[in-house]
Design an enzyme around this catalytic site. Structure first.
Site, short mmCIF file in Angstrom:
data_model
loop_
_atom_site.label_atom_id
_atom_site.label_comp_id
_atom_site.label_asym_id
_atom_site.label_seq_id
_atom_site.Cartn_x
_atom_site.Cartn_y
_atom_site.Cartn_z
N HIS A 37 63.39 -14.80 39.99
CA HIS A 37 63.89 -16.08 39.47
C HIS A 37 63.96 -17.12 40.59
CE1 HIS A 37 65.98 -13.21 36.57
NE2 HIS A 37 65.31 -14.00 35.75
N GLY A 147 57.60 -16.96 34.98
CA GLY A 147 57.00 -15.91 35.82
C GLY A 147 55.85 -15.23 35.11
#
Ligand code: PAF
Length: 281
Positions: A37, A147
């Site tokens: 993250h 991601g």
């Protein structure tokens, strides 16, 4: 850094941040932040003058019996990490705030939402695309960062943004791994030490397929067979799928003549992990 809990305040703060900074980037998360993250937050910071992060464990993307109730919630630690990254805004709404209207409207990206993880998690991507669209409407970021580990999520969100003519640019960042190859995931913390060791079969099976590919093999069934052999040697891991698919349509590709996504999902006990890589001939 400002912590915001209501949609109304987030709209105001996002508008002000955009006006001041020129480019506001959003990193949507469910919290329990790890280096994966934070790599998105850093990429967003490099692109934008202001970064907003949402932290919301979205109930509509969990099926009954999945881990919604026990999903790690680590708000204090998350806020500390985001403050250190220089994040401007954190949006952490409650479930009641996000779903006050008892949603009757859902976003489904047809034809993609049932593929790969969508096959074993019915309704999951309906929840993901709906909450991401809500966040994009509330925050109206210039860019949003995701991601590559959630490859199908990326394909679905890109398609939704294109189909619904949204103005936000979708940016995708590489998978971040532990030194031994395990892709970072908030769910890795569920693993016992034995399962953590066995979970390496995900990245190992991808590496074996990649090795064959680099040796000249272009038939997907041969690569899949090699990956399945890796799983056969790791009985603690239960393979969910290992597929080689087109990057956009997520349809299986029998012979690799263009860039493809190799995606794997497996259970270690009750924990389901995913990983993937892109092969370019
Ligand atoms: O990838 C995630 O963490 C979630 O699916 C997302 C994009 C934040 C939506 O809840």
């Amino acid at each position: 850094m400002r912590l915001v809990h209501t949609i109304e305040e987030m709209r105001e703060q996002s508008r002000a941040a955009r006006a001041k900074a020129g480019h506001l980037a959003l990193v949507p998360t469910m919290g329990a932040l790890h280096q994966g993250h934070l790599s998105l937050v850093r990429a967003a910071g490099a692109r934008a003058s202001a970064v907003a992060v949402s932290i919301f464990v979205n109930p509509t993307q969990f099926a009954p019996g999945e881990d919604f109730a026990v999903y790690p919630r680590t708000l204090a630690a998350d806020l500390k990490a985001l403050e250190a990254e220089g994040v401007e805004l954190v949006f952490a709404p409650s479930v009641d705030e996000m779903y006050a209207s008892n949603n009757l409207t859902w976003v489904v990206v047809e034809g993609l939402s049932e593929r790969l993880c969508g096959a074993s998690r019915p309704g999951h991507f309906r929840g993901v695309s709906t909450v991401v669209l809500k966040l994009l409407h509330i925050i109206t970021p210039d860019s949003a960062f995701f991601g590559q580990k959630d490859a199908l999520q990326v394909a679905i969100i890109r398609r939704m943004v294109r189909d619904l003519n949204l103005a936000t640019t979708i940016e995708v960042c590489p998978i971040v791994r532990d030194p031994d190859g395990l892709a970072l995931s908030s769910r890795n913390r569920y693993l016992t030490p034995e399962d953590r060791q066995s979970a390496l079969v995900l990245s190992r099976s991808l590496a074996q397929a990649e090795k064959l590919f680099k040796g000249g093999e272009r038939r997907s069934d041969r690569l899949i067979q090699a990956a399945k052999q890796a799983f056969a040697r790791e009985p603690r891991a239960r393979l969910d799928y290992f597929e080689i698919v087109d990057l956009d349509t997520i349809e299986p590709v029998p012979t690799i003549t263009q860039p493809v996504l190799i995606a794997v999902a497996a259970f270690l006990g009750r924990t389901r992990l995913i990983d993937n890589l892109i092969l370019t001939p």
